[in-house]
Design a protein around this motif. Sequence first.
Motif, short mmCIF file in Angstrom:
data_model
loop_
_atom_site.label_atom_id
_atom_site.label_comp_id
_atom_site.label_asym_id
_atom_site.label_seq_id
_atom_site.Cartn_x
_atom_site.Cartn_y
_atom_site.Cartn_z
N MET A 203 -8.10 2.09 -14.41
CA MET A 203 -6.72 2.00 -13.93
C MET A 203 -6.39 0.58 -13.45
SD MET A 203 -6.08 5.15 -14.39
CE MET A 203 -4.48 5.35 -13.63
N LEU A 204 -5.17 0.15 -13.73
CA LEU A 204 -4.65 -1.11 -13.17
C LEU A 204 -3.96 -0.79 -11.85
CD1 LEU A 204 -3.05 -2.72 -16.35
CD2 LEU A 204 -5.43 -2.73 -15.62
N VAL A 205 -3.63 -1.79 -11.07
CA VAL A 205 -2.88 -1.50 -9.84
C VAL A 205 -1.51 -0.94 -10.24
CG1 VAL A 205 -3.97 -3.21 -8.32
CG2 VAL A 205 -1.92 -3.83 -9.58
N SER A 206 -1.00 -0.07 -9.40
CA SER A 206 0.28 0.58 -9.70
C SER A 206 1.41 -0.43 -9.55
CB SER A 206 0.49 1.73 -8.72
OG SER A 206 0.51 1.21 -7.41
N SER A 207 2.55 -0.09 -10.12
CA SER A 207 3.70 -0.98 -10.01
C SER A 207 4.99 -0.16 -10.07
CB SER A 207 3.68 -2.01 -11.14
OG SER A 207 3.52 -1.37 -12.39
N GLN A 208 6.09 -0.84 -9.80
CA GLN A 208 7.38 -0.16 -9.89
C GLN A 208 8.39 -1.08 -10.56
OE1 GLN A 208 9.65 0.97 -6.25
NE2 GLN A 208 9.47 3.06 -7.05
N ASP A 209 9.04 -0.52 -11.57
CA ASP A 209 10.05 -1.24 -12.35
C ASP A 209 11.43 -0.95 -11.72
OD1 ASP A 209 11.42 -2.52 -14.38
OD2 ASP A 209 11.06 -0.97 -15.89
N ALA A 229 4.07 -5.14 -7.54
CA ALA A 229 2.78 -4.46 -7.52
C ALA A 229 1.98 -4.95 -6.32
CB ALA A 229 2.01 -4.77 -8.81
N PRO A 230 1.13 -4.07 -5.71
CA PRO A 230 1.07 -2.64 -6.00
C PRO A 230 2.32 -1.92 -5.48
CG PRO A 230 -0.55 -3.28 -4.32
CD PRO A 230 0.16 -4.50 -4.71
N ALA A 231 2.50 -0.66 -5.91
CA ALA A 231 3.63 0.14 -5.44
C ALA A 231 3.14 1.03 -4.30
CB ALA A 231 4.16 1.01 -6.57
N PRO A 232 3.60 0.76 -3.05
CA PRO A 232 3.08 1.53 -1.91
C PRO A 232 3.31 3.03 -2.03
CG PRO A 232 4.59 -0.21 -1.19
CD PRO A 232 4.55 -0.28 -2.67
N ARG A 414 12.60 -0.61 -2.21
CA ARG A 414 11.93 0.67 -1.91
C ARG A 414 10.55 0.44 -1.32
NH1 ARG A 414 14.13 2.83 -6.64
NH2 ARG A 414 15.76 4.31 -6.15
N GLY A 415 9.83 -0.50 -1.90
CA GLY A 415 8.48 -0.80 -1.42
C GLY A 415 8.52 -1.33 0.00
N LEU A 416 9.47 -2.24 0.27
CA LEU A 416 9.59 -2.83 1.61
C LEU A 416 9.94 -1.75 2.61
CD1 LEU A 416 11.48 -6.08 0.57
CD2 LEU A 416 9.20 -5.98 1.58
N GLU A 417 10.85 -0.84 2.23
CA GLU A 417 11.24 0.23 3.14
C GLU A 417 10.05 1.12 3.46
OE1 GLU A 417 15.95 0.77 2.03
OE2 GLU A 417 14.52 2.33 1.40
N ARG A 418 9.29 1.44 2.42
CA ARG A 418 8.14 2.32 2.61
C ARG A 418 7.10 1.67 3.52
NH1 ARG A 418 7.09 7.07 0.23
NH2 ARG A 418 8.94 6.86 -1.08
#
Length: 421
Positions: A203-209, A229-232, A414-418
Amino acid sequence: MKILVVGKGGREHALVWKLSQLHKVFCAPGNAGIGRIAECVDINPADIAGLAGYAAQERIELTVVGPEAPLVAGIADEFQGRGLLLFGPSARAARLEGDKSFAKRLMQEQGIPTARFELFDNHDKAKDYLSTHELPVVIKASGLAAGKGAVIAQERDEAEAVLEQMMVEGRFGEAGNSVVIEEFLAGEEASVIGLCDGTRVEMLVSSQDHKPLLDGDKGPNTGGMGAYAPAPVVTSELESRIEEAVFQPLLAGLRKAGIDYRGVIYAGMMLTEDGPKVLEFNCRFGDPETQAVLPLLESDLAELLLACAQGDLADRQARWSNNWAMCVVAASGGYPDSYKKGIPISGDLVGTDDVVVFHAGTRLEEEKVVTSGGRVLGVTGIGKGLRQAQGKAYKALEGIRFEGMFFRRDIGLRGLERLGL
Ligand code: AMP
Ligand code: GLY
């Protein structure tokens, strides 16, 4: 190692950028940014025989294919037939992306969580089914449609019109002869990507488009306006769950079908209240996800891809830095519809230690870099945290200009909020 990368976008620039740190890289056909770090060869990715001939003549040791079309058209089979090593699935295996009906049936057989669906190749039957389906409803052309083949219809009239365009009017050509009608899934999306050698997946690190064109996820869908990436949202627990519930049964199902899958498996996931569900599989690296993922990879990418192509990943593991990366796409005015090309671009088009300017749609015209696509640049910032990565990407973008240039200002929100940032 001598490596040939096939393609000309931001994803291919990211592959070339990473591979050329340790290897001699050629790229067909490449772009202005790729040309700075690799030898560009003027062969169209659709010219499979031409690419194989070139690889044989230049004694290329590994070919890495960026886009899906040559894979679906059988580039891996051609190379294999000529005894040339290539990272990417065979045409049969690439049906995972090129034939959504195949992918959906496989998921059903293997109990892989995905949206409930029905498959149709008859318009009247599809129309009947649609008339009772709850709204919104999702209609997808089964074949390749350059990322435009999935439509979420909010109203019944709209759904019927989409179905007619696909199945009767031939809006996507043969790709729309067969369609998938499926339930709408609500949740947050994430891209989970693995490198596969036929039996094991790393697996690669997750990401968000960010697919919609405008801030706040408004406007039409695009090829992707940015990624990080990564996607929290993909916690390590969720990642293990996706590996077990999606990747392992998928590989088992492919093997059962006699398919030795060597290449990227990209799972577009919807993280729903009922757990993660697959939206789609792709048979290639994501774009722009790759521009955020590869800057975090510490291992030799060539070694991993070569091992996959040889069916021998064994216990090789990808090593990752603790950094974060964010890629913001700068697009041409008018994209994703029509836009002008050939517009001069000014500013730092290379980057620094912690910023990489990936070229997605550029070419050289009399020594000047000009636009040549809808998505023009992908500016990736790398930092100790997501906030720093974001700051670096946007700061670098401030110094870049071309007429009509625009980009989303909210990549990573979204990542920053999370993360509570
Ligand atoms: P696809 O071509 O299948 O990747 O779909 C493109 C985009 O459409 C996805 O990234 C999602 O944003 C959206 N999408 C596809 N299928 C669904 C679904 N069943 N429910 C909600 N959104 C979807
Ligand atoms: N970024 C979405 C894709 O590569 O399909």
